[in-house]
Write a protein that holds these residues in place. Structure first.
Motif, PDB file in Angstrom:
ATOM      1  N   ILE A 373       0.961  -1.217  -0.157  1.00 21.33           N
ATOM      2  CA  ILE A 373       0.004  -0.009  -0.005  1.00 21.33           C
ATOM      3  C   ILE A 373       0.862   1.207  -0.016  1.00 21.33           C
ATOM      4  CG2 ILE A 373      -1.764   1.321   1.213  1.00 21.33           C
ATOM      5  CD1 ILE A 373      -2.287  -1.486   2.779  1.00 21.33           C
ATOM      6  N   TYR A 374       0.920   1.914  -1.005  1.00 19.78           N
ATOM      7  CA  TYR A 374       1.924   3.204  -1.247  1.00 19.78           C
ATOM      8  C   TYR A 374       1.520   4.432  -0.687  1.00 19.78           C
ATOM      9  CZ  TYR A 374       2.819  -0.495  -4.862  1.00 19.78           C
ATOM     10  OH  TYR A 374       3.033  -1.641  -5.539  1.00 19.78           O
ATOM     11  N   LEU A 375       2.404   5.133   0.236  1.00 22.21           N
ATOM     12  CA  LEU A 375       2.251   6.546   0.541  1.00 22.21           C
ATOM     13  C   LEU A 375       3.699   7.086   0.580  1.00 22.21           C
ATOM     14  CD1 LEU A 375       0.335   8.262   1.953  1.00 22.21           C
ATOM     15  CD2 LEU A 375       1.429   7.631   4.169  1.00 22.21           C
ATOM     16  N   PRO A 376       4.316   7.229  -0.979  1.00 24.70           N
ATOM     17  CA  PRO A 376       5.447   7.996  -1.393  1.00 24.70           C
ATOM     18  C   PRO A 376       5.744   9.240  -0.852  1.00 24.70           C
ATOM     19  CG  PRO A 376       4.132   8.040  -3.133  1.00 24.70           C
ATOM     20  CD  PRO A 376       3.276   7.089  -2.194  1.00 24.70           C
ATOM     21  N   VAL A 377       7.030   9.265   0.018  1.00 27.00           N
ATOM     22  CA  VAL A 377       7.126  10.650   0.595  1.00 27.00           C
ATOM     23  C   VAL A 377       8.375  11.484   0.096  1.00 27.00           C
ATOM     24  CG1 VAL A 377       8.088  11.622   3.037  1.00 27.00           C
ATOM     25  CG2 VAL A 377       6.750   9.571   2.828  1.00 27.00           C
ATOM     26  N   LEU A 393       0.600  -4.003  -9.053  1.00 30.79           N
ATOM     27  CA  LEU A 393       0.840  -4.532  -7.730  1.00 30.79           C
ATOM     28  C   LEU A 393       0.381  -3.363  -6.758  1.00 30.79           C
ATOM     29  CD1 LEU A 393       4.358  -5.777  -9.057  1.00 30.79           C
ATOM     30  CD2 LEU A 393       2.543  -7.241  -7.907  1.00 30.79           C
ATOM     31  N   GLY A 394      -0.634  -3.901  -5.968  1.00 31.39           N
ATOM     32  CA  GLY A 394      -0.767  -3.017  -4.601  1.00 31.39           C
ATOM     33  C   GLY A 394      -1.657  -1.840  -5.036  1.00 31.39           C
ATOM     34  N   VAL A 395      -1.854  -0.854  -4.186  1.00 39.83           N
ATOM     35  CA  VAL A 395      -2.871   0.314  -4.216  1.00 39.83           C
ATOM     36  C   VAL A 395      -2.027   1.497  -3.700  1.00 39.83           C
ATOM     37  CG1 VAL A 395      -4.774  -1.248  -4.100  1.00 39.83           C
ATOM     38  CG2 VAL A 395      -4.006  -0.143  -1.868  1.00 39.83           C
ATOM     39  N   GLU A 396      -2.356   2.498  -4.144  1.00 38.45           N
ATOM     40  CA  GLU A 396      -1.783   3.727  -3.518  1.00 38.45           C
ATOM     41  C   GLU A 396      -2.857   4.629  -3.018  1.00 38.45           C
ATOM     42  OE1 GLU A 396       0.489   7.776  -5.385  1.00 38.45           O
ATOM     43  OE2 GLU A 396      -0.229   6.100  -6.731  1.00 38.45           O
ATOM     44  N   VAL A 397      -2.337   5.113  -1.804  1.00 34.87           N
ATOM     45  CA  VAL A 397      -3.398   5.908  -0.677  1.00 34.87           C
ATOM     46  C   VAL A 397      -3.651   7.285  -1.703  1.00 34.87           C
ATOM     47  CG1 VAL A 397      -3.688   7.466   1.250  1.00 34.87           C
ATOM     48  CG2 VAL A 397      -2.455   5.075   1.387  1.00 34.87           C
ATOM     49  N   ASP A 403      -0.562  19.223  -3.264  1.00 35.84           N
ATOM     50  CA  ASP A 403       0.055  19.546  -1.811  1.00 35.84           C
ATOM     51  C   ASP A 403       0.424  18.081  -1.009  1.00 35.84           C
ATOM     52  OD1 ASP A 403      -2.397  18.714  -0.895  1.00 35.84           O
ATOM     53  OD2 ASP A 403      -3.004  20.655  -0.030  1.00 35.84           O
ATOM     54  N   GLY A 404      -0.261  16.984  -1.631  1.00 39.26           N
ATOM     55  CA  GLY A 404       0.004  15.661  -1.027  1.00 39.26           C
ATOM     56  C   GLY A 404      -0.727  15.433   0.045  1.00 39.26           C
ATOM     57  N   SER A 405      -1.610  16.176   0.403  1.00 44.26           N
ATOM     58  CA  SER A 405      -2.588  15.863   1.487  1.00 44.26           C
ATOM     59  C   SER A 405      -3.637  14.600   1.185  1.00 44.26           C
ATOM     60  CB  SER A 405      -3.379  17.118   1.977  1.00 44.26           C
ATOM     61  OG  SER A 405      -4.297  17.502   0.817  1.00 44.26           O
ATOM     62  N   PHE A 406      -3.712  13.828   2.315  1.00 43.77           N
ATOM     63  CA  PHE A 406      -4.667  12.904   2.295  1.00 43.77           C
ATOM     64  C   PHE A 406      -5.627  12.740   3.545  1.00 43.77           C
ATOM     65  CE2 PHE A 406      -0.698  11.383   4.309  1.00 43.77           C
ATOM     66  CZ  PHE A 406      -1.107  10.752   5.360  1.00 43.77           C
ATOM     67  N   ASP A 407      -6.648  11.830   3.452  1.00 47.80           N
ATOM     68  CA  ASP A 407      -7.369  12.031   4.588  1.00 47.80           C
ATOM     69  C   ASP A 407      -7.464  10.530   5.216  1.00 47.80           C
ATOM     70  OD1 ASP A 407      -9.483  10.738   3.275  1.00 47.80           O
ATOM     71  OD2 ASP A 407     -10.566  12.533   2.582  1.00 47.80           O
ATOM     72  N   SER A 414      -7.961   2.175   1.248  1.00 48.10           N
ATOM     73  CA  SER A 414      -6.755   1.308   0.684  1.00 48.10           C
ATOM     74  C   SER A 414      -6.226   0.213   1.441  1.00 48.10           C
ATOM     75  CB  SER A 414      -5.371   2.370   0.500  1.00 48.10           C
ATOM     76  OG  SER A 414      -5.625   3.531  -0.206  1.00 48.10           O
ATOM     77  N   VAL A 415      -6.479   0.105   3.005  1.00 46.48           N
ATOM     78  CA  VAL A 415      -5.925  -0.831   3.688  1.00 46.48           C
ATOM     79  C   VAL A 415      -7.062  -2.019   3.539  1.00 46.48           C
ATOM     80  CG1 VAL A 415      -5.769  -1.439   6.218  1.00 46.48           C
ATOM     81  CG2 VAL A 415      -4.747   0.532   5.284  1.00 46.48           C
ATOM     82  N   ARG A 416      -8.363  -1.482   3.652  1.00 42.29           N
ATOM     83  CA  ARG A 416      -9.394  -2.461   3.648  1.00 42.29           C
ATOM     84  C   ARG A 416      -9.381  -3.257   2.235  1.00 42.29           C
ATOM     85  NH1 ARG A 416     -12.440  -3.502   7.568  1.00 42.29           N
ATOM     86  NH2 ARG A 416     -14.158  -4.354   6.212  1.00 42.29           N
ATOM     87  N   LEU A 417      -9.016  -2.485   1.169  1.00 40.69           N
ATOM     88  CA  LEU A 417      -9.093  -3.296  -0.112  1.00 40.69           C
ATOM     89  C   LEU A 417      -7.978  -4.119  -0.355  1.00 40.69           C
ATOM     90  CD1 LEU A 417      -9.611  -3.221  -3.319  1.00 40.69           C
ATOM     91  CD2 LEU A 417      -8.186  -1.351  -3.691  1.00 40.69           C
TER      92      LEU A 417
END
Length: 458
Positions: A373-377, A393-397, A403-407, A414-417
């Motif tokens: 599960i991707y959360l690139p920084v 391969l995988g999923v991205e948040v 601005d890169g913000s996420f909730d 993403s985690v449940r998927l």
């Protein structure tokens, strides 16, 4: 001379001062030593102490060569690795690293290795090696797609891209359809950082000269995984390019493992042993970057909303949302400090890996068949995310592109998927299992190194 080389070469290894670089350099060193070659592994005292103990059968073949890191203003005397300094002080670490030139040159002069294998940061090394008549290889710990996106050495040296927007489009030297670009927020921090180089030498410049001055380029990946990118890389570089394979971690039998992390691991293992198989998502965003406070809050609330067991490792204790740790008690475990990541990923209760998508972590996670599960920084992590996501391969948040913000909802979804979803999630989980056979295949890795040795002998 040929007979001497048949007996084994002397190869010097000189990685950048980051654990994510030191460890793969050591993995390659071990494979070369197993094939009968003598290795001089060069770094600073504290970094060498941090490396895992050598297996007894290789201890006579690999010699650690220790050079004290010169002291410079603004850098603590104990700071010898990228994990020891804040991200905005990385360039100070590079300034100190550049001062290792004199002792390194003296060592090469006296020991006269057949080859030196070096990292991107030591852009000054190829000219020293050439002067001493030593063959030289640039070892990239970035995959072929990332190197192709960076471009030929000339574009790196001339720094043809200067604004964040320049990095959000496919470069003109990529002749086929590609989704591998940065999002604006991923590169904005990076471009801002390079503007503040205290060394006067940008990372782009370092990469350019390290590639241009090499006799060959070794890449920590393989053509089976990214065939078109390896093909393009040879065209862009106009020199020999060899895959090393993924260099997955060697699995040590737990009965033989006497690491000092025993007490930490025992506590973590006790918790993991209580969880169902493939039910836990392991959360780790690397040792270099720190999330902003609001990002920590949303990630925490997202893990809570996912209702999925999780093990979250952080460098420093953050300010969690009020009551968070109490509400997730039993289902979620938070650990501050270092953990044995390979052991955690190997554990059967871990099914998913929420990661910053650094290439080291990708190799370790997929090497055990864990779903990313991707959360690139920062750095090349966004490019790795596009490469893997493009292969299903995988999923991205989901995040704001600027601005890169996420909730918390996008984190939970993403985690449940990955961990729970029966339809979409199943195919994603199946693909990760297939990748285990490619990323975790030790025999195939060894075969790639045989090709490298054949080339180095000639």
């Amino acid at each position: 001379m040929e007979d001497k080389r048949e007996e084994g070469m002397h190869i010097a290894m000189f990685p950048w001062l980051a654990m994510g670089h030191l460890l793969p350099f050591l993995s390659l060193s071990k494979l070369l030593a197993q094939k009968g070659h003598k290795i001089s592994f060069i770094s600073t005292p504290r970094n060498i102490q941090r490396l895992p103990k050598l297996p007894p059968n290789l201890s006579s073949s690999i010699t650690f060569v220790s050079f004290p890191l010169p002291l410079i203003s603004g850098l603590s005397p104990t700071s010898e690795s990228s994990m020891d300094v804040p991200y905005n002080k990385q360039q100070s670490l590079k300034a100190a690293f550049d001062l290792l030139q004199p002792p390194l040159k003296e060592f090469l002069l006296v020991s006269s290795p057949d080859w030196i294998v070096y990292d991107y940061a030591s852009h000054w090394l190829p000219s020293i090696a050439a002067e001493l008549g030593i063959s030289k290889a640039f070892f990239s710990l970035f995959n072929a797609a990332t190197l192709c996106f960076q471009g030929p050495s000339s574009s790196l040296i001339d720094e043809v891209r200067t604004t964040p927007d320049d990095f959000t489009v496919v470069p003109p030297w990529v002749p086929f359809k590609s989704n591998i670009v940065f999002r604006y927020h991923e590169v904005a921090r990076y471009v801002e950082k390079t503007d503040k180089d205290v060394t006067g030498v940008s990372d782009s410049f370092r990469f350019g000269y390290s590639i241009e001055g090499s006799d060959a380029v070794f890449v920590r990946s393989c053509p089976k995984f990214e065939p078109e990118w390896f093909g393009l890389l040879k065209v862009l570089y106009q020199k020999p390019v060899f895959p090393t394979g993924f260099l997955p971690p060697v699995i040590v039998d737990e009965d033989e493992d006497e690491d000092e992390d025993d007490t930490t691991w025992v506590r973590i293992k006790e918790w993991l042993d209580k969880q169902r198989v493939n039910s836990v998502v392991y959360v780790s965003l690397g040792t270099e970057a720190s999330l902003r406070r609001e990002e920590v809050t949303e990630l925490a609330l997202g893990l809570e909303k996912s209702e999925t067991p999780f093990f979250w490792v952080l460098r420093n204790k953050p300010k969690f949302p009020d009551g968070f740790e109490e509400r997730v008690k039993g289902r979620g475990m938070v650990h501050v400090g270092w953990v044995p990541q390979v052991k955690i990923l190997r554990h059967e209760s871990v099914g998913g890996f929420l990661t910053h998508c650094g290439w080291n972590s990708v190799v370790e996670g997929l090497g055990f068949g864990k779903v990313p599960i991707y959360l690139p920084v920062l750095n090349e992590q966004g490019l790795n995310t596009r490469l893997l996501h493009g292969k299903g391969l995988g999923v991205e948040v989901l995040r704001d592109e600027r601005d890169g913000s996420f909730d918390s909802y996008s984190v939970a979804e993403s985690v449940r998927l990955v961990m729970v979803d029966d339809e979409k999630g199943e195919s994603i989980r199946d693909k990760a299992k297939v990748m285990k056979g490619l990323f975790g295949n030790m025999d195939e890795n060894s075969g790639y190194v045989d090709e490298i040795v054949g080339f180095m002998r000639t």
